[in-house]
Design a protein around this motif. Sequence first.
Motif, PDB file in Angstrom:
ATOM      1  N   ASP A 203      -1.363   6.467   3.168  1.00  0.00           N
ATOM      2  CA  ASP A 203      -1.088   5.820   1.853  1.00  0.00           C
ATOM      3  C   ASP A 203      -2.261   4.847   1.473  1.00  0.00           C
ATOM      4  O   ASP A 203      -2.785   4.688   0.474  1.00  0.00           O
ATOM      5  CB  ASP A 203       0.155   5.261   1.714  1.00  0.00           C
ATOM      6  N   THR A 204      -2.708   3.881   2.548  1.00  0.00           N
ATOM      7  CA  THR A 204      -3.717   2.983   2.175  1.00  0.00           C
ATOM      8  C   THR A 204      -5.053   3.555   2.044  1.00  0.00           C
ATOM      9  O   THR A 204      -5.736   2.998   1.359  1.00  0.00           O
ATOM     10  CB  THR A 204      -3.596   2.014   3.769  1.00  0.00           C
ATOM     11  N   THR A 205      -5.341   4.699   2.820  1.00  0.00           N
ATOM     12  CA  THR A 205      -6.678   5.406   2.741  1.00  0.00           C
ATOM     13  C   THR A 205      -6.877   6.061   1.457  1.00  0.00           C
ATOM     14  O   THR A 205      -7.608   6.069   0.526  1.00  0.00           O
ATOM     15  CB  THR A 205      -6.924   6.357   3.833  1.00  0.00           C
ATOM     16  N   ALA A 206      -5.668   6.701   0.867  1.00  0.00           N
ATOM     17  CA  ALA A 206      -5.494   7.103  -0.520  1.00  0.00           C
ATOM     18  C   ALA A 206      -5.725   6.220  -1.478  1.00  0.00           C
ATOM     19  O   ALA A 206      -6.481   6.545  -2.596  1.00  0.00           O
ATOM     20  CB  ALA A 206      -4.184   8.051  -0.602  1.00  0.00           C
ATOM     21  N   ASP A 207      -5.033   5.155  -1.315  1.00  0.00           N
ATOM     22  CA  ASP A 207      -5.342   3.986  -2.169  1.00  0.00           C
ATOM     23  C   ASP A 207      -6.774   3.665  -2.352  1.00  0.00           C
ATOM     24  O   ASP A 207      -7.299   3.658  -3.465  1.00  0.00           O
ATOM     25  CB  ASP A 207      -4.573   2.518  -1.992  1.00  0.00           C
ATOM     26  N   LEU A 208      -7.648   3.557  -1.492  1.00  0.00           N
ATOM     27  CA  LEU A 208      -9.142   3.120  -1.276  1.00  0.00           C
ATOM     28  C   LEU A 208      -9.695   4.388  -2.208  1.00  0.00           C
ATOM     29  O   LEU A 208     -10.723   4.055  -2.803  1.00  0.00           O
ATOM     30  CB  LEU A 208      -9.484   2.795  -0.153  1.00  0.00           C
ATOM     31  N   THR A 209      -9.211   5.441  -1.812  1.00  0.00           N
ATOM     32  CA  THR A 209     -10.046   6.743  -2.490  1.00  0.00           C
ATOM     33  C   THR A 209      -9.912   6.505  -3.927  1.00  0.00           C
ATOM     34  O   THR A 209     -10.991   6.616  -4.720  1.00  0.00           O
ATOM     35  CB  THR A 209      -9.381   8.066  -1.711  1.00  0.00           C
ATOM     36  N   PHE A 210      -8.749   6.113  -4.285  1.00  0.00           N
ATOM     37  CA  PHE A 210      -8.655   6.271  -5.854  1.00  0.00           C
ATOM     38  C   PHE A 210      -9.408   4.837  -6.508  1.00  0.00           C
ATOM     39  O   PHE A 210      -9.747   4.865  -7.604  1.00  0.00           O
ATOM     40  CB  PHE A 210      -7.019   5.736  -6.111  1.00  0.00           C
TER      41      PHE A 210
END
Length: 324
Positions: free
Chosen positions: A102-109
């Motif tokens: 989730d943390t990596t998905a947040d940064l991607t967004f």
Amino acid sequence: MKPKILVTRQVFPEIVEALRGRFDVEHNDDDRPWAPDELARRLADKQGVLATVMDRIDEAVLAAAPALKVVSNIAVGTNNVDIPACTKRGIRVTNTPGVLDDTTADLTFALLMAAARRIAEGDAQVRRGDWKLAFAMQSPLGTDVHHATLGIIGMGRIGQAIAKRATGFDMRVLYNNRGRIPEADERRLNATWVERDRLLAESDFVVVMVPYSPAVHHLIGAAEIAKMKPTAILVNTARGGVVDDAALVEALQARRIAGAGLDVFEGEPKLHAGYLALPNAVLTPHIGSATRATRMRMCETAVANLTAALEGRAPPHLVNRELA
Ligand code: DGY
């Protein structure tokens, strides 16, 4: 005698304390990155190492570490480790999957939105006291994220977490993956599997989220970029080397695509010099998993892996499963 271990970067004090209960710990107190020969020298008498993606554990380092039994990477990616060489020596390699999705998905967004809405340029303008673009009608304007088409290459756990975020923006989601995800997940994420060329041609945002291996080296190069829309934005939060940086710099300079959001680069911590002058590239220093809570969970997972391996139990996340 406690087993000797090396911790190559400064980690949380509570993690070091827990480790000291079981192991004779050498910890990188001042957090200065170690050059390969220094890393090799410090590993000479160690049975275990807690490493990061910036530590290259290759043949030369392994040859200098005859007692090594486990390389516990504080990361999900393990392309910094020569896994066949470890396996040959009976050294277990472990990683930290699941805890950073989730943390990596947040940064991607965050990068996707920053590139779309020109956040870094705006920030620089405000700091310069430059407001002339604020209400301009034709200045280099941004791109809408909502209702746009998002193409995800690599639909594993992180890819799916990115798709989930896209549903909140009413985006159309296309994905390309070796295999299709279960139909129920496609429905839940409103995601459609398409051939890679179609994804490149139809997406307003292309996100790459595949683990690095030689098979995906330069998966996105000049030919793939040429298939993208001139208005499209490319986001890479996966690994340096998946995108051909020289080709991307050239495409951004020529405005063949509109922009890029990049957290990872070929040859980190070095950077293709061309990126520095590009206003249409938003750059971060490999911080996909860099929140306190997530880094703590990664450290805890890495410690569990290391401890199991050194106590003769099965590590929860063994990468070279031949050694199970
Ligand atoms: C990983 O876990 O592989 C990340 O890239 C490091 O933060």
